[in-house]
Design an enzyme around this catalytic site. Structure first.
Site, PDB file in Angstrom:
ATOM      1  N   GLU A 222       0.685  -1.291   0.033  1.00 47.51           N
ATOM      2  CA  GLU A 222       0.145  -0.050  -0.010  1.00 47.51           C
ATOM      3  C   GLU A 222       0.884   1.213   0.083  1.00 47.51           C
ATOM      4  O   GLU A 222       1.792   1.458   0.901  1.00 47.51           O
ATOM      5  CB  GLU A 222      -0.745  -0.154   1.382  1.00 47.51           C
ATOM      6  CG  GLU A 222      -1.893   1.126   1.611  1.00 47.51           C
ATOM      7  CD  GLU A 222      -2.747   1.118   2.457  1.00 47.51           C
ATOM      8  OE1 GLU A 222      -2.285   0.362   3.513  1.00 47.51           O
ATOM      9  OE2 GLU A 222      -3.416   1.987   2.952  1.00 47.51           O
ATOM     10  N   ASP A 256      -5.171   2.973  -1.452  1.00 47.78           N
ATOM     11  CA  ASP A 256      -6.052   3.464  -0.590  1.00 47.78           C
ATOM     12  C   ASP A 256      -6.469   4.964  -1.188  1.00 47.78           C
ATOM     13  O   ASP A 256      -5.572   5.701  -1.613  1.00 47.78           O
ATOM     14  CB  ASP A 256      -5.552   3.668   0.720  1.00 47.78           C
ATOM     15  CG  ASP A 256      -6.390   4.286   1.810  1.00 47.78           C
ATOM     16  OD1 ASP A 256      -6.977   5.232   1.717  1.00 47.78           O
ATOM     17  OD2 ASP A 256      -6.022   3.638   3.115  1.00 47.78           O
ATOM     18  N   HIS A 259      -5.057   8.309   0.029  1.00 49.05           N
ATOM     19  CA  HIS A 259      -3.544   8.183  -0.042  1.00 49.05           C
ATOM     20  C   HIS A 259      -2.854   9.071  -1.176  1.00 49.05           C
ATOM     21  O   HIS A 259      -1.896   8.676  -1.849  1.00 49.05           O
ATOM     22  CB  HIS A 259      -2.783   7.030   0.044  1.00 49.05           C
ATOM     23  CG  HIS A 259      -3.043   6.373   1.454  1.00 49.05           C
ATOM     24  ND1 HIS A 259      -2.504   5.361   1.884  1.00 49.05           N
ATOM     25  CD2 HIS A 259      -3.729   6.630   2.472  1.00 49.05           C
ATOM     26  CE1 HIS A 259      -2.673   4.949   3.151  1.00 49.05           C
ATOM     27  NE2 HIS A 259      -3.737   5.849   3.537  1.00 49.05           N
ATOM     28  N   HIS A 283      -8.204  -0.039  -0.346  1.00 46.66           N
ATOM     29  CA  HIS A 283      -8.631   0.469   0.687  1.00 46.66           C
ATOM     30  C   HIS A 283      -9.706   1.423   0.636  1.00 46.66           C
ATOM     31  O   HIS A 283      -9.350   2.631  -0.302  1.00 46.66           O
ATOM     32  CB  HIS A 283      -7.613   0.948   1.575  1.00 46.66           C
ATOM     33  CG  HIS A 283      -6.718  -0.043   2.463  1.00 46.66           C
ATOM     34  ND1 HIS A 283      -5.972   0.143   3.440  1.00 46.66           N
ATOM     35  CD2 HIS A 283      -7.286  -1.498   2.825  1.00 46.66           C
ATOM     36  CE1 HIS A 283      -5.450  -1.055   3.981  1.00 46.66           C
ATOM     37  NE2 HIS A 283      -6.115  -2.026   3.562  1.00 46.66           N
ATOM     38  N   ASP A 323     -11.430   0.918   4.935  1.00 46.48           N
ATOM     39  CA  ASP A 323     -10.428   1.413   5.862  1.00 46.48           C
ATOM     40  C   ASP A 323     -10.595   2.656   6.485  1.00 46.48           C
ATOM     41  O   ASP A 323     -10.308   3.813   5.582  1.00 46.48           O
ATOM     42  CB  ASP A 323      -9.074   1.366   5.215  1.00 46.48           C
ATOM     43  CG  ASP A 323      -7.986   1.858   6.176  1.00 46.48           C
ATOM     44  OD1 ASP A 323      -7.843   1.652   7.308  1.00 46.48           O
ATOM     45  OD2 ASP A 323      -6.961   2.107   5.604  1.00 46.48           O
TER      46      ASP A 323
HETATM   47  C1  RNT Z   1      -2.905   4.249   6.925  1.00 47.95           C
HETATM   48  C2  RNT Z   1      -3.338   3.202   5.997  1.00 47.95           C
HETATM   49  C3  RNT Z   1      -3.168   1.835   6.453  1.00 47.95           C
HETATM   50  C4  RNT Z   1      -4.130   1.827   7.830  1.00 47.95           C
HETATM   51  C5  RNT Z   1      -4.631   0.344   8.412  1.00 47.95           C
HETATM   52  C6  RNT Z   1      -4.790   0.522   9.858  1.00 47.95           C
HETATM   53  O1  RNT Z   1      -3.031   5.591   6.390  1.00 47.95           O
HETATM   54  O2  RNT Z   1      -4.486   3.435   5.257  1.00 47.95           O
HETATM   55  O3  RNT Z   1      -4.114   1.128   5.754  1.00 47.95           O
HETATM   56  O4  RNT Z   1      -5.253   2.577   7.717  1.00 47.95           O
HETATM   57  O5  RNT Z   1      -3.458  -0.416   8.113  1.00 47.95           O
HETATM   58 ZN    ZN Z   2      -5.426   2.261   4.172  1.00 53.23          ZN
END
Ligand code: RNT
Ligand code: ZN
Length: 415
Positions: A222, A256, A259, A283, A323
């Site tokens: 990620e 995600d 991000h 995510h 998430d």
């Molecule tokens: C953090 C990431 C990560 C976390 C989790 C808890 O910015 O998104 O995925 O939120 O692992």
């Molecule tokens: Zn995440």
């Protein structure tokens, strides 16, 4: 005629079969993150949440033990339609009284109770090594630390997590997605941006030396752009993780949607990655101005992400996980709103005449495409949602929250 029957007819006229959409949706697994129940705390340490992520709020009723967290998850299951997978973090290991194993030493047995819980609810399990909230995070770094002892500790953690992930897959019969995310980075301008990335690369490669069955464990990486206290530089940037996944067999990129820079959209990145990767992971969150991890809503970008998965026939190629973590409101309500929202987004995408819309684009009939896309917004989606919830045995309207209020009164308020 019921309102569902009327809606079904309307959708049939545009070539959409609502029964088929409902049937399909029921079987799409979506990973439910355990960490919304206790503000990303876990059970293996005391001390604050670190790693550039933060929960805000102090709503009463937070889960303090594995039993409480499991009970809360069951409450979420009660008020949400759809197939679930359980998403665990390594810090949620469950130890016997007096027992403790550090992150580099955790074993499958520390997750046996979670396996029993997942089996009880017919869920697969996804997993995440926890590279934060631990005293071995040295100067904000883990897998990209120049301190060899620190780096080794976290490599060993990653390997332990692969073994645990394989155990989950074998026990549940469902592949486990194991996501590597670290908050590694610098608050202020670094003098060397490459060395930490070379170390991060080396560390993940060392983790992958742990033998495992790639059909059982799907390792994902990620990316992130910045975090609280890590504003200037993130080791695992978008280019880094994407290139890593592209260059390593069996490793998938995980995006995600909190991000990226605020005008970038993951909905547009999904089809781009699907051109190159057989499988990708997501995510799903709601970034409000930054990576704030607000509860997922049925908003435009959420709808757009679901559309890209459905209309590219990628439901079997995209691992979807939620998430977000909001500690300022009833946590069960927050959890359930987010899960229900993603279900709505998927249903909405399944109810679109996607082939017709694509044909309009290919024929360059852009005015007509705009007309269709706008008119589709007022189709009787709510009636199909109601029917889906009914068939799944959950309440469709806001009355589902009555159950949560009752639970708050009877259970949460006593914690
Ligand atoms: C953090 C990431 C990560 C976390 C989790 C808890 O910015 O998104 O995925 O939120 O692992
Ligand atoms: Zn995440």
């Amino acid at each position: 005629m019921t309102s569902y029957e009327a809606a079904k007819e309307k959708y049939a006229k545009i070539g959409v079969n609502t029964d088929e959409a409902i049937e399909k949706l029921k079987n799409i697994p979506v990973s439910l993150h355990c960490w919304q129940g206790d503000d990303v705390t876990g059970f293996d340490h005391e001390g604050p949440l670190t790693g550039g992520i933060q929960t805000t709020g102090n709503y009463p009723g937070k889960a303090r033990t594995p039993e409480e967290l499991m009970q809360d998850i069951e409450e979420v299951i009660k008020v949400t339609p759809g197939k679930k997978k359980l998403n665990l973090h390594a810090c949620y290991a469950i130890f016997e009284p007096g027992e403790f194993a550090d992150r580099d030493k955790i074993e499958p047995k520390h997750f046996a109770k979670w396996v029993a819980f997942a089996k009880k609810h017919n869920m697969g399990i996804d997993f995440n090594p926890t590279y934060f909230s631990h005293d071995k995070v040295k100067n904000g770094l883990t897998l990209s630390s120049p301190d060899e002892e620190t780096r080794r500790f976290w490599v060993e953690h990653g390997k332990a997590c692969i073994r645990i992930s394989e155990y989950f897959a074998k026990e549940t019969g469902i592949p486990c997605v194991m996501n590597i995310w670290t908050g590694d980075g610098f608050k202020d301008i670094p003098a060397d941006r490459m060395s930490p990335r070379m170390l991060y690369k080396k560390s993940i490669e060392e983790i992958l030396e742990q033998p495992f069955d790639k059909n059982l464990v799907k390792v994902t990486v990620e990316s992130k752009v910045f975090g609280i206290g890590v504003e200037s530089y993130t080791t695992g940037s978008a280019e880094f993780t994407l290139s890593f996944a592209a260059g390593h067999d069996g490793v998938l990129p995980l995006m995600d949607n909190g991000h990226y820079h605020p005008t970038e959209v993951v909905s547009d990145k999904i089809p781009a990655l699907l051109c190159f990767f057989p499988e990708i992971a997501l995510h799903i969150t709601r970034p409000v101005r930054w990576d704030s991890d607000h509860v997922v809503l049925f908003d435009d970008e959420t709808k757009e992400m679901a559309k890209e998965i459905v209309r590219n026939d990628a439901l079997n190629r995209v691992f979807m996980a939620l998430d977000y973590f909001d500690a300022s409101i009833n946590r069960i309500g927050a959890w359930a709103v987010g899960f229900r929202s993603w279900q709505k987004a998927l249903l909405n995408a399944l109810l679109l005449p996607n082939e017709k819309l694509k044909a309009l684009q290919n024929e360059a009939k852009m005015s007509e495409l705009m007309v269709w896309q706008e008119e589709l917004k007022t189709m009787p989606f709510g009636d199909v949602w109601e029917e889906y919830c009914k068939r799944e045995g959950v309440v469709s309207g806001p009355e589902w929250f009555d159950e949560v209020k009752k639970y708050e009164k009877e259970v949460l308020s006593k914690r």
